[in-house]
Design a protein around this motif. Structure first.
Motif, PDB file in Angstrom:
ATOM      1  N   ARG A 140       0.389  -1.206   0.285  1.00 44.79           N
ATOM      2  CA  ARG A 140      -0.009  -0.478  -0.312  1.00 44.79           C
ATOM      3  C   ARG A 140       0.485   1.164  -0.062  1.00 44.79           C
ATOM      4  O   ARG A 140       0.358   2.653   0.232  1.00 44.79           O
ATOM      5  CB  ARG A 140      -0.923   0.382   1.636  1.00 44.79           C
TER       6      ARG A 140
ATOM      7  N   ARG B  20       1.686   7.506  -4.111  1.00 45.36           N
ATOM      8  CA  ARG B  20       0.683   7.952  -5.325  1.00 45.36           C
ATOM      9  C   ARG B  20      -0.149   9.101  -4.645  1.00 45.36           C
ATOM     10  O   ARG B  20      -0.450  10.248  -5.366  1.00 45.36           O
ATOM     11  CB  ARG B  20       0.540   7.037  -6.502  1.00 45.36           C
ATOM     12  N   PHE B  21      -1.232   8.178  -3.803  1.00 45.52           N
ATOM     13  CA  PHE B  21      -2.057   9.547  -3.225  1.00 45.52           C
ATOM     14  C   PHE B  21      -2.103  10.465  -3.065  1.00 45.52           C
ATOM     15  O   PHE B  21      -2.219  11.661  -3.097  1.00 45.52           O
ATOM     16  CB  PHE B  21      -3.231   8.482  -2.971  1.00 45.52           C
TER      17      PHE B  21
ATOM     18  N   GLY C  60      -9.740   1.401  -3.294  1.00 45.06           N
ATOM     19  CA  GLY C  60     -10.413  -0.377  -3.071  1.00 45.06           C
ATOM     20  C   GLY C  60     -11.686  -0.110  -3.817  1.00 45.06           C
ATOM     21  O   GLY C  60     -12.194  -1.118  -3.195  1.00 45.06           O
TER      22      GLY C  60
ATOM     23  N   PRO D  28       3.479   2.213  -1.504  1.00 51.63           N
ATOM     24  CA  PRO D  28       3.108   3.348  -3.222  1.00 51.63           C
ATOM     25  C   PRO D  28       2.617   3.698  -3.401  1.00 51.63           C
ATOM     26  O   PRO D  28       2.156   5.066  -4.052  1.00 51.63           O
ATOM     27  CB  PRO D  28       3.519   1.966  -4.273  1.00 51.63           C
ATOM     28  N   ARG D  29       1.187   3.275  -3.826  1.00 54.93           N
ATOM     29  CA  ARG D  29      -0.901   3.286  -4.133  1.00 54.93           C
ATOM     30  C   ARG D  29      -0.647   4.785  -3.252  1.00 54.93           C
ATOM     31  O   ARG D  29      -1.097   6.087  -3.498  1.00 54.93           O
ATOM     32  CB  ARG D  29      -1.272   2.527  -3.455  1.00 54.93           C
ATOM     33  N   ALA D  30      -0.142   4.492  -1.212  1.00 58.36           N
ATOM     34  CA  ALA D  30      -0.442   6.293  -0.979  1.00 58.36           C
ATOM     35  C   ALA D  30       0.463   7.089  -1.259  1.00 58.36           C
ATOM     36  O   ALA D  30      -0.138   8.133  -1.109  1.00 58.36           O
ATOM     37  CB  ALA D  30      -0.037   5.458   0.829  1.00 58.36           C
TER      38      ALA D  30
ATOM     39  N   ARG E 234      -9.433   4.775  -6.836  1.00 54.35           N
ATOM     40  CA  ARG E 234      -8.988   3.654  -6.812  1.00 54.35           C
ATOM     41  C   ARG E 234      -7.989   3.291  -5.612  1.00 54.35           C
ATOM     42  O   ARG E 234      -7.004   2.075  -5.975  1.00 54.35           O
ATOM     43  CB  ARG E 234      -7.485   4.319  -8.185  1.00 54.35           C
ATOM     44  N   PHE E 235      -7.353   4.406  -4.775  1.00 53.44           N
ATOM     45  CA  PHE E 235      -6.826   3.744  -3.312  1.00 53.44           C
ATOM     46  C   PHE E 235      -7.242   2.808  -2.245  1.00 53.44           C
ATOM     47  O   PHE E 235      -7.264   2.263  -2.172  1.00 53.44           O
ATOM     48  CB  PHE E 235      -6.149   5.574  -3.367  1.00 53.44           C
TER      49      PHE E 235
ATOM     50  N   GLU F 259      -9.377   8.546  -8.271  1.00 48.09           N
ATOM     51  CA  GLU F 259      -8.540   8.341  -7.668  1.00 48.09           C
ATOM     52  C   GLU F 259      -8.820   7.658  -6.297  1.00 48.09           C
ATOM     53  O   GLU F 259      -7.999   6.879  -5.201  1.00 48.09           O
ATOM     54  CB  GLU F 259      -6.929   9.827  -7.515  1.00 48.09           C
TER      55      GLU F 259
END
Length: 412
Positions: A11, A17-18, A75, A13-15, A72-73, A69
Motif C-alpha cells: 500500500r 501516489r495518492f 479500492g 507506493p499507492r499511498a 482507486r486508492f 483517485e
C-alpha cells in the motif's frame, strides 16, 4: 513475511501516489478557489453569469479526478449520482453534485496539501537519516549533530548507534505515516465528494424507474415482433396447410392423384411452419444455450461470424438463464454490427466472471463511429441489459476501435 505485512507494504507506493495527487489537487484548488470567488462577485455585474459555469466545469473536472483517485486508492468504488446535463448557471447550482464539489474545494486546498506534503515528506526521512549519519563529521566539534532526543554524534561509533536507530525509526515512519495520511485524505474525500445514502437511494430509484420503463418497452416490442412473425409466417403457413387439406378432402373420391399432391404440399407447408416456429422460439431463448451452455453457444457464433473472431471465455460458474441470454444476444448483435458496418479485420470477444457480475467485452478494429439509435441495435442491447440491472458501455471513436462492454449481475 506474512500476507498482511506484504499487503501493508504494497500500500505504500499507492499511498505515496495518492499523496502526490492530493498535493497536486490542493495546489490546483488554491488557484481555482479565488477565481471562483471573483467570478461569483462578477455575477453582480452580469459578467459572472456567463463565466462562472465555466469555472464550475473546471471544478467538476478536479473533483472527478479526486473521486476517481480516491476510489482507486481505497479500492471501494461508490456509484456516483449523475451530474445535471445542463450548461447554465441555474442548472449547475441546482445540482447536488456541484455543491459537494464546492464544499470539497477549500478542504482540498488545506487537507489535500497538508496531508499530501506530510506523507511525501516523511517518506524521504530514511534518506535524510542515512545521509546525515554518513556526514556527521561535517559539523564542528563544539556544535555536533544531534539525533534522538538531542544526543550528540561525535564519533563513528555514536553515528552508527544513533544513526542506525534513527534510520530504523525513519523507515517505520515512512511506512506508516504516508499510508495513514493517504487513508485520512481518502476518508475526507469520500465524506465530501461521494453522495449520501439518501441521495444514492434516490438515484437508484430513478435508475430502476428508467430501466423498468425500458424493460417494459423492450417486452412490448418483443411481443409485437413475435406476433408479427407468427402472423406473417407461421399463421400463413397454417392457413395454406388448411386450404390444401380442404381441397384434398373435396377431391378424395374424384381425383386420388391430385389428393396426393395436395397432401404433399400440406406436409411441406407443415415442415416450413415448424422451421419458422422454431426460429421464433430460438430468438426468445436460443436452444443452443440449453444444449451447449454460454461458452459453447458463443464458440458457435464466433465460428460463424464473417469477420475473424478470437474468443476467450473464463471460468463463469453458475449464471442465471436471463443473464446468459442477454450476454449471448449482445455478443451476437455486436458481431453482426462489426460484420455489416465496421469493415473490421478482427474481432475479439472476452467473457469472464468478475465477482458477482458476468462481463463481456467485444472489441473490433474497424472504422468506429457507432451512433446509438442509428439502427445498429444498441438501444435493444441496452434495454435488454438494463432490464437485468446491468450496464452497457459503448466506446467507438471515429477511426476505431469499437469496444462494447457489458456487465450483468448474476445475483439479485
Amino acid at each position: 513475511m506474512s500476507d498482511e505485512s506484504s499487503s501493508g507494504l504494497a500500500r505504500v507506493p499507492r499511498a505515496l501516489r495518492f499523496c502526490a495527487v492530493g498535493v497536486g489537487l490542493g495546489v490546483a484548488s488554491m488557484a481555482l478557489l479565488p477565481v471562483l470567488l471573483l467570478l461569483a462577485a462578477l455575477c453582480l455585474l452580469g459578467v459572472g453569469l456567463f463565466l462562472l459555469p465555466v469555472g464550475l466545469r473546471v471544478l467538476a473536472r478536479l473533483a472527478d479526478v479526486a473521486r476517481r483517485e480516491t476510489d482507486r486508492f481505497t479500492g471501494r468504488p461508490t456509484p456516483e449520482v449523475p451530474r445535471a446535463a445542463g450548461q447554465r448557471l441555474a442548472e449547475s447550482l441546482g445540482d447536488p453534485v456541484t455543491w459537494r464539489d464546492l464544499r470539497w474545494l477549500p478542504t482540498s486546498m488545506v487537507a489535500g496539501t497538508t496531508l499530501g506534503v506530510l506523507g511525501l515528506g516523511v517518506a524521504v526521512t530514511p534518506l535524510v537519516a542515512l545521509v546525515a549519519t554518513g556526514f556527521w563529521w561535517v559539523f564542528p566539534e563544539d556544535e555536533p549533530m544531534r539525533m534522538l532526543a538531542g544526543q550528540p554524534v561525535d564519533s563513528w561509533g555514536s553515528a552508527g548507534l544513533l544513526g542506525g536507530t534513527t534510520l530504523v525509526l525513519a523507515v517505520v515512519l515512512a511506512v506508516v505515516v504516508p499510508v495513514a495520511a493517504a487513508s485520512l485524505l481518502g476518508w475526507i474525500n469520500r465524506v465530501l465528494l461521494h453522495p449520501g445514502e439518501r441521495e444514492r437511494l434516490a438515484a437508484r430509484v430513478d435508475t430502476l424507474r428508467a430501466t423498468r420503463s425500458g424493460a417494459v418497452s423492450a417486452h412490448d416490442a418483443e411481443l409485437r415482433r413475435i406476433e408479427r412473425d407468427l402472423h406473417d409466417g407461421t399463421q400463413a403457413r397454417l392457413v395454406s396447410i388448411a386450404m390444401h387439406l380442404g381441397l384434398a378432402e373435396r377431391r378424395l373420391g374424384d381425383d386420388p392423384q391430385a389428393v396426393g399432391e395436395l397432401v404433399a404440399k400440406a406436409r411441406a407447408g407443415a415442415e416450413d411452419a415448424m422451421v419458422e416456429l422454431r426460429e421464433v422460439l430460438r430468438q426468445m431463448y436460443p436452444p443452443i444455450l440449453s444444449d451447449r451452455g454460454l461458452p459453447g453457444a458463443l464458440a458457435s457464433v464466433a465460428s460463424d461470424c464473417a469477420v475473424p473472431t478470437e474468443l476467450s471465455v473464463g471460468e463463469l460458474g453458475e449464471v442465471p438463464d436471463p443473464v446468459e441470454a442477454a450476454v449471448y444476444f449482445v455478443v451476437v448483435e455486436a458481431l453482426t454490427n462489426a460484420a455489416k458496418h465496421s469493415g473490421a479485420s478482427l474481432v475479439t470477444v472476452a467473457v469472464s466472471r468478475q465477482g458477482r457480475s458476468l462481463r463481456a467485452e467485444i472489441r473490433d478494429d474497424g472504422a468506429g463511429g457507432v451512433v446509438e439509435g442509428a439502427g445498429t441495435g444498441i438501444v435493444g442491447m441496452r434495454r435488454r441489459v438494463e432490464a437485468l440491472d446491468g450496464r452497457l458501455r459503448i466506446d467507438s471513436p471515429l477511426g476505431g476501435p469499437t469496444t462494447v462492454l457489458v456487465d450483468c449481475p448474476c445475483e439479485w
